[in-house]
Design a protein around this motif. Structure first.
Motif, short mmCIF file in Angstrom:
data_model
loop_
_atom_site.label_atom_id
_atom_site.label_comp_id
_atom_site.label_asym_id
_atom_site.label_seq_id
_atom_site.Cartn_x
_atom_site.Cartn_y
_atom_site.Cartn_z
N PHE A 1 0.87 -1.18 0.00
CA PHE A 1 0.00 0.00 0.00
C PHE A 1 0.90 1.23 0.00
O PHE A 1 1.67 1.46 0.94
N SER A 2 0.84 2.03 -1.07
CA SER A 2 1.68 3.22 -1.19
C SER A 2 0.80 4.46 -1.21
O SER A 2 -0.25 4.48 -1.86
N HIS A 3 1.26 5.50 -0.53
CA HIS A 3 0.48 6.74 -0.48
C HIS A 3 1.42 7.92 -0.32
O HIS A 3 2.38 7.86 0.45
N LYS A 4 1.11 9.01 -1.04
CA LYS A 4 1.89 10.23 -0.93
C LYS A 4 1.05 11.33 -0.31
O LYS A 4 -0.09 11.57 -0.71
N PHE A 5 1.64 12.00 0.70
CA PHE A 5 1.02 13.13 1.39
C PHE A 5 1.73 14.41 0.97
O PHE A 5 2.96 14.42 0.81
N ARG A 6 0.99 15.48 0.83
CA ARG A 6 1.60 16.79 0.65
C ARG A 6 1.91 17.37 2.03
O ARG A 6 1.02 17.53 2.85
N LEU A 7 3.17 17.65 2.26
CA LEU A 7 3.60 18.25 3.53
C LEU A 7 3.85 19.74 3.33
O LEU A 7 4.36 20.16 2.28
#
Length: 409
Positions: free
Chosen positions: A224-230
């Protein structure tokens, strides 16, 4: 009125007040000398040798050991030293911008169009991600998981970690989180909401995709891969003011259950031999966007093998199926993307599942595989780093570490 580091009423810091504290904290003499050397070469019209840039980032990495949990101080002291080399008196946004945007030493690319950062940019952007990785560790500690720092902040710190300028995207903060099973995703969702710079909307999107993953894709063979905007909202970042450069970058999480990790590490076999493992294995990856790259792998001699990456659009993202490993007709071993995440050895952020020993065992098997191939091809130069798709952005210390394993193999 109490001023910090001799700041004037406008918030400008005096370099002469900062330098004594920097000297008490660490020996900056080599960093200073190597930066001055780069300036003199640039002023003469010459080209900065790659070896000199490598030596500079290596010196900063050694200094950084004196600044554990004090990344903001490291960035400030570095700027004071660099500014003093060029006879600056004060630190203000103008000086920060000058050094952050400093392309005197070459605006070349290192791989895949990835821009090489300026010396100060690499320091600041590494400091920000090391700090945020620590915040992630604090947020997820107690969730019954283990966390590994991978990607450029692990193998390219102070060297090739870049910000968001000149039309190139900022380096991600890449982390691998290992969980007993997918039920832990609820705890991760709750914990990650405490990470500074992360908005509630980003956490909600993550929560929605975890539910889809558990419903449709949790088969023991899927990451499970996920990108967050920081730092995408107005939250100020103490290390990099928004008035100097864009502060937003992405936190890239790869979450896998223990069965998925065991599949990637080929835990069921004591040795990486064709007769024990076959010629190929894949895993699936549930990610937000379609992959634009090929499934590119390299063997220990540096030979490349690329094939189309199967991708299916599904609810909440895409499913791709990269290779875990590949053995070709010459019996050469090509570690896949997820295996190369684990060498060079990633930094352990927290380890509540005790996976350190498992990672060490995989490292042993990889070295044993290189040794096996070396006995069959004694005149061929085989190296661990030749098999890594990101070897061109490795920091000098990482190259040395891998080369020491080459020699021991």
């Amino acid at each position: 009125m109490q001023w910090t580091y001799g700041a004037d009423p406008n918030g400008v810091l005096s370099i002469s007040d900062i330098l004594p504290e920097a000297d008490r904290r660490a020996d900056w003499s080599r960093v200073r000398a190597l930066f001055e050397q780069q300036i003199r070469i640039a002023d003469s019209g010459g080209t900065t040798p790659a070896e000199l840039r490598d030596a500079f980032s290596d010196a900063v990495e050694q200094i950084a050991t004196s600044y554990t949990d004090r990344e903001a101080d490291l960035a400030l002291h570095a700027l004071a030293v660099l500014g003093d080399v060029e006879c600056a008196e004060f630190i203000d946004d103008a000086l920060r911008r000058k050094h952050y945007d400093d392309d005197r030493f070459g605006r070349d690319t290192v791989a895949e169009g990835r821009r090489r950062p300026s010396p100060y940019e690499a320091i600041v952007e590494t400091c920000r991600r090391v700090r945020d990785a620590r915040q992630l560790c604090m947020a997820l500690r107690g969730t019954g998981t283990s966390g590994l720092l991978i990607g450029s902040v692990s193998y390219g710190r102070y060297h090739n970690v870049r910000g968001n300028r000149l039309g190139t995207s900022a380096s991600d903060l890449d982390c691998l989180v290992i969980a007993q099973d997918s039920e832990i995703l609820d705890r991760i969702t709750t914990g990650i909401a405490a990470v500074p710079g992360l908005t509630a909307a980003e956490v909600d999107r993550f929560d929605d995709r975890t539910r889809l993953f558990r419903r449709d894709f949790d088969d023991g063979k899927t990451v499970f891969s996920h990108k967050f905007r920081l730092w995408s909202d107005t939250t100020p970042d103490a290390v990099l003011p928004i008035t100097v450069a864009p502060v937003e970058y992405q936190l890239s999480l790869h979450i896998m259950s223990l069965p998925v990790l065991e599949r990637i590490l080929v835990s069921g076999t004591p040795r990486l031999l064709r007769e024990l493992m076959g010629v190929r294995r894949t895993v699936r990856d549930y990610r937000q966007t379609q992959a634009t790259r090929q499934d590119e792998v390299f063997d220990f001699s540096g030979r490349r093998d690329a094939s189309p990456l199967d991708a299916d659009e599904v609810e909440g993202g895409w499913l791709i199926a990269p290779r875990v490993y590949h053995l070709d007709q010459f019996d050469s071993y090509f570690p896949g993307f997820y295996q190369t995440m684990l060498f060079p050895r990633p930094t352990t952020l927290w380890d509540e599942l005790g996976i350190a020993a498992v990672i060490d065992e995989f490292q042993r098997k990889i070295s044993e595989r290189l040794r096996y191939e070396a006995t069959r091809r004694p005149s061929t130069l085989l190296r661990h780093d030749f098999a890594h798709v990101r070897r061109t952005v490795f920091a000098p210390s990482v190259i040395r570490s891998l080369q020491s394993r080459d020699h021991s193999s």
